[in-house]
Design an enzyme around this catalytic site. Structure first.
Site, PDB file in Angstrom:
ATOM      1  N   ILE A  18       0.827  -1.199   0.000  1.00 29.10           N
ATOM      2  CA  ILE A  18       0.000   0.000   0.000  1.00 29.10           C
ATOM      3  C   ILE A  18       0.864   1.253   0.000  1.00 29.10           C
ATOM      4  CG2 ILE A  18      -1.644   1.344   1.368  1.00 29.10           C
ATOM      5  CD1 ILE A  18      -2.870  -1.323   2.285  1.00 29.10           C
ATOM      6  N   ASP A  64      14.545   2.361  11.273  1.00 32.35           N
ATOM      7  CA  ASP A  64      13.899   1.186  11.854  1.00 32.35           C
ATOM      8  C   ASP A  64      12.913   1.668  12.909  1.00 32.35           C
ATOM      9  OD1 ASP A  64      13.088  -1.128  13.072  1.00 32.35           O
ATOM     10  OD2 ASP A  64      15.092  -1.841  13.576  1.00 32.35           O
ATOM     11  N   SER A 140      -5.067   3.242   8.768  1.00 36.06           N
ATOM     12  CA  SER A 140      -5.673   2.424   9.807  1.00 36.06           C
ATOM     13  C   SER A 140      -6.037   1.062   9.224  1.00 36.06           C
ATOM     14  CB  SER A 140      -6.904   3.152  10.375  1.00 36.06           C
ATOM     15  OG  SER A 140      -7.527   2.388  11.374  1.00 36.06           O
ATOM     16  N   SER A 141      -7.155   0.509   9.644  1.00 37.21           N
ATOM     17  CA  SER A 141      -7.599  -0.794   9.146  1.00 37.21           C
ATOM     18  C   SER A 141      -9.079  -0.961   9.443  1.00 37.21           C
ATOM     19  CB  SER A 141      -6.816  -1.921   9.816  1.00 37.21           C
ATOM     20  OG  SER A 141      -7.408  -3.183   9.541  1.00 37.21           O
ATOM     21  N   TYR A 155      -2.953  -6.366  16.819  1.00 34.66           N
ATOM     22  CA  TYR A 155      -2.874  -5.507  15.631  1.00 34.66           C
ATOM     23  C   TYR A 155      -4.075  -4.573  15.567  1.00 34.66           C
ATOM     24  CZ  TYR A 155      -3.428  -4.120  10.758  1.00 34.66           C
ATOM     25  OH  TYR A 155      -3.636  -3.389   9.612  1.00 34.66           O
ATOM     26  N   LYS A 159      -4.555  -0.167  15.669  1.00 34.83           N
ATOM     27  CA  LYS A 159      -5.256   0.684  14.709  1.00 34.83           C
ATOM     28  C   LYS A 159      -6.340   1.505  15.395  1.00 34.83           C
ATOM     29  CE  LYS A 159      -2.742  -0.455  11.235  1.00 34.83           C
ATOM     30  NZ  LYS A 159      -1.808   0.539  10.644  1.00 34.83           N
ATOM     31  N   THR A 190      -1.641  -7.530  -1.592  1.00 33.87           N
ATOM     32  CA  THR A 190      -0.221  -7.203  -1.443  1.00 33.87           C
ATOM     33  C   THR A 190       0.524  -8.460  -1.024  1.00 33.87           C
ATOM     34  OG1 THR A 190      -0.300  -6.661   0.914  1.00 33.87           O
ATOM     35  CG2 THR A 190      -0.873  -4.889  -0.631  1.00 33.87           C
TER      36      THR A 190
END
Length: 250
Positions: A18, A64, A140-141, A155, A159, A190
């Protein structure tokens, strides 16, 4: 003249997926793009080359985001190439975590470091570099608001935190006409989703069935929404959570 001509953009995690799609879109529309990467320098150079081959301008910077002080490192690298910023896209993220019964403290700390701590401190140290009228887009998600998926709990939690950050930061930066929004993709084709989509005979079909549009998203489709929010046309949208799941939440 592209809509972002004369503007500088920074996209974190832009070496693939993305992030690369967003970087290429902004570059195609005229922005000079800082392509951030964490470890895959070759992939970042490929993104830069693709932007330049399309007539755009870009440069790669490394930091990183799991490491303490990562935000300062990122800006030190950025400052070697540019003297200000117009568009910041916080895209870099660890995309999945193991179930609560299996996840370690180290893995938990890593996903929060990259997905939450890094965007927070990138903005903390970057606000003075962000020009008035600028744009911030946090990736975000759909998992932050969709039906619970306990196997990916940590995870999804990151978000949710990022969405609160977008909402509250919009109040801080609004006085400078800087907008801040969250964009929430669903399942996107992806390398991160390769096992889900291509690891079984019906993986793609099952993923597509989640969408009201009956398909699987592409990085370009997410990039189109980001480009709108980053443009002048998106000037009156801020503090918002934009559903880019293809209707998976309906």
């Amino acid at each position: 003249m592209g809509v972002f001509t004369g503007r500088t953009a920074l996209v974190t995690g832009a070496s693939r997926g993305i992030g690369r799609g967003i970087a290429e879109r902004l570059g195609r529309d005229g922005a000079r793009v800082a392509v951030h990467y964490g470890s895959n320098g070759a992939a970042a150079r490929e993104t830069v080359a693709a932007i330049e081959a399309a007539g755009g301008s870009a440069f790669a910077i490394r930091a990183d985001l799991r490491a303490p002080g990562a935000a300062r490192t990122l800006w030190e690298e950025f400052d070697r190439h540019a003297d200000g910023l117009d568009v910041l896209v916080n895209n870099a993220g660890i995309g999945s975590t193991r179930p609560i019964e299996e996840i370690s403290e180290e893995e938990y700390d890593a996903v929060f470091a990259v997905n939450v701590r890094a965007p927070f401190f990138i903005l903390k140290h970057g606000m003075r570099r962000l020009r008035d009228g600028g744009r911030v887009v946090n990736i975000s998600s759909g998992l932050a608001r969709t039906a619970a998926m306990p196997d990916n709990m940590a995870y999804a939690m990151t978000k949710g935190a990022l969405d609160v950050f977008s909402r509250d930061l919009s109040k801080i930066l609004g006085a400078r006409s800087i907008t801040v929004n969250s964009v929430a993709p669903g399942i996107i084709d992806t390398d991160n989703t390769a096992e889900l989509l291509h690891g079984s005979a019906d993986g793609w079909k099952r993923a597509a069935a989640l969408s009201a549009l009956g398909g699987v998203g592409t990085p370009a489709e997410v990039a189109d929404v980001v480009a709108f929010l980053a443009s002048h046309d998106g000037r009156w949208v801020t503090g918002s959570w934009v559903d880019v799941t293809g209707g998976s939440l309906t």
